[in-house]
Design an enzyme around this catalytic site. Sequence first.
Site, PDB file in Angstrom:
ATOM      1  CE  LYS A  80      38.286  26.568  89.356  1.00 53.57           C
ATOM      2  NZ  LYS A  80      39.185  25.288  89.033  1.00 53.57           N
ATOM      3  NE  ARG A 125      43.330  29.214  84.373  1.00 50.64           N
ATOM      4  CZ  ARG A 125      44.369  28.918  83.425  1.00 50.64           C
ATOM      5  NH1 ARG A 125      44.639  29.701  82.428  1.00 50.64           N
ATOM      6  NH2 ARG A 125      45.085  27.749  83.882  1.00 50.64           N
ATOM      7  CE  LYS A 173      47.492  25.265  86.982  1.00 51.70           C
ATOM      8  NZ  LYS A 173      46.572  26.096  87.689  1.00 51.70           N
ATOM      9  NE  ARG A 227      39.369  32.197  87.691  1.00 50.23           N
ATOM     10  CZ  ARG A 227      40.225  31.089  87.584  1.00 50.23           C
ATOM     11  NH1 ARG A 227      39.694  29.965  87.222  1.00 50.23           N
ATOM     12  NH2 ARG A 227      41.496  31.362  87.531  1.00 50.23           N
ATOM     13  CG  ASP A 257      40.096  26.984  85.446  1.00 58.65           C
ATOM     14  OD1 ASP A 257      39.290  27.313  86.191  1.00 58.65           O
ATOM     15  OD2 ASP A 257      41.008  26.355  85.529  1.00 58.65           O
ATOM     16  CB  SER A 265      38.708  17.010  90.064  1.00 55.80           C
ATOM     17  OG  SER A 265      39.509  18.017  89.217  1.00 55.80           O
TER      18      SER A 265
END
Length: 433
Positions: A343, A389, A26, A347, A316, A172
Site C-alpha cells: 500500500k 491512514r 473515496k 503498513r 485498510d 481487487s
Amino acid sequence: MQSESERLEIPVAAAPSLEIAVPGSKSLTNRALLVSALAEGRSRLEGALVAEDTDVMKRALLDLGFTVEGEGDKVEVEGLGGKIPSREARLDLRLSGTSIRFLAALVALGKGRFELDGNTRMRERPIGDLLMALNALGANAVAMEGNDCPPLIVEAGGLTGGRAEVAGDRSSQYLSALLMVAPYAHSETVLEVTGELQSKPFIDMTLDLMADFGVEVRRKGYRRFTVPTGGYAARNYRIEGDAMAAGYFWAAAAVTGGRVRVTNLGRASRQGDRRLAEVLEAMGCTVAWGEEWSEVRGPAGGKLRGGSFDLNDMPDQAQTLAAVALFANAPVEITNVWNLRIKETDRLLALANELRKFGAQVEERRDGLMIEPPQRLVPAVVETYGDHRMAMAFAVAGLRVPGTEILDPGCVAKTYPGFFDDFRSLASGGPAL
C-alpha cells in the site's frame, strides 16, 4: 526536527457524545467519476469526496478531454459513450492507487498514446497483473522500466474483448478496473480470477454501481464475470459516507466509552469497511444501524475484549483495529492482510514499529500482526510514513494517551483533509454536522 505545523498533539477525550457526517466514500467517488465519463450524457454526482485522491482523478479526466464541473461535493461529468477525447496525455496520478489502475483501463479504450505515472512510492507499487489482463483483451500496455510498476505507457486502439485472466491476490482494483471498462469492448468480455480475490466487497460495490448506471454483469461467485457489450446511461447518483472514515470515529467511541453516530452511512451500505462495526461489537461495543445512520457506543471506560480477526475483506481497517488493540484486555490478532505491504507504505511493518512506541509487544507476521496490549501505555510521537491512514488510526490512540503526537498530519489530505478538525470535536463532545 519537525516544525509545529508538521506535528500535532491529539487532545484526550472522555466519553464523548458526537454526531458527524463523514466525507463521501473515496471508493464510490472514483468509481462514479470513471463510469460517468464512460456513460452517454451528463451525470450529476452528489456527496462526492473532496480530497487529493478524487482531485487526482478529476484532473486526469480533464487532461483526457472530458468535461468535469461543479463545486464541493457536487460534480457533473459529461460522458461520451465510451470515447476518450484526447489522443495523447501524460497523467500524474501521484499516490492514488485507484486512479492509476482505473485510468490505465480507461485509456485503453481510446486511440493514441498515454503515459501514466505517480510519485516515488507509486513507482514501487505493482500493476503488472492488470497490464497482462488488459493486453489479453487487446490493449498494448507496458511498464516503462520493465519492472511491472509505473510509469506506464498505453498505446491505445480500443479493447477487443474476449477472455482474460486477472490475478486477484494483490488487489481487487485490477478486477474492478477491467469490469468498469469492459462494456465498451468490441465483444463480450469474460474475466476469470486467479488466486484468492482480496477485498471482495469492493467487487460487489463495483457491480452495484455498474448496475445503477445500466450494465448488468453475469457472475459465478468471485471466479468468473461475464460483461456484455453496451454502455452506461448518465444519471444522478448520490454517494454515501465513507465507511473507512466512519471507522476512525467508531473506534474513538470504542476506546473512550463514548457514543458516535455517523449520520450518512446506513445499514444498506455495501462498503466492506463497514464490518469494522461488527469487530468492535465483538470486542464489547454496542452497535446500532438505521436507514441512513450508524452508531457505536463503547463499553464503560473503554474496556475492550481481545480476539482474532480476519480482515481480508477490509484490510485498510487493520490500522484502525491495531490502534484499538492497545486498549484491549487480551491480545488482538489481525490476519489475512498481507497486501498491506504494497500500500502507501508497508503498513504491517509501520504498524509494528509505532505500536511498540506505546509499550505494546508486537509479533509481525507475513500477513498480519499479533498485538499484546501494554500493561502501561506511554505517549508516543507517531511516524506516519506519508500514509494518511497511519495518521488517522493513531489519532484514536491519542484520545486515551495524553501527549501523543502525530508527525506530518497534513498527509490526511489524501482522503480526508478536514479529519483533524472533525476529530477535535471528540474532545469537546460538540457536533460536527
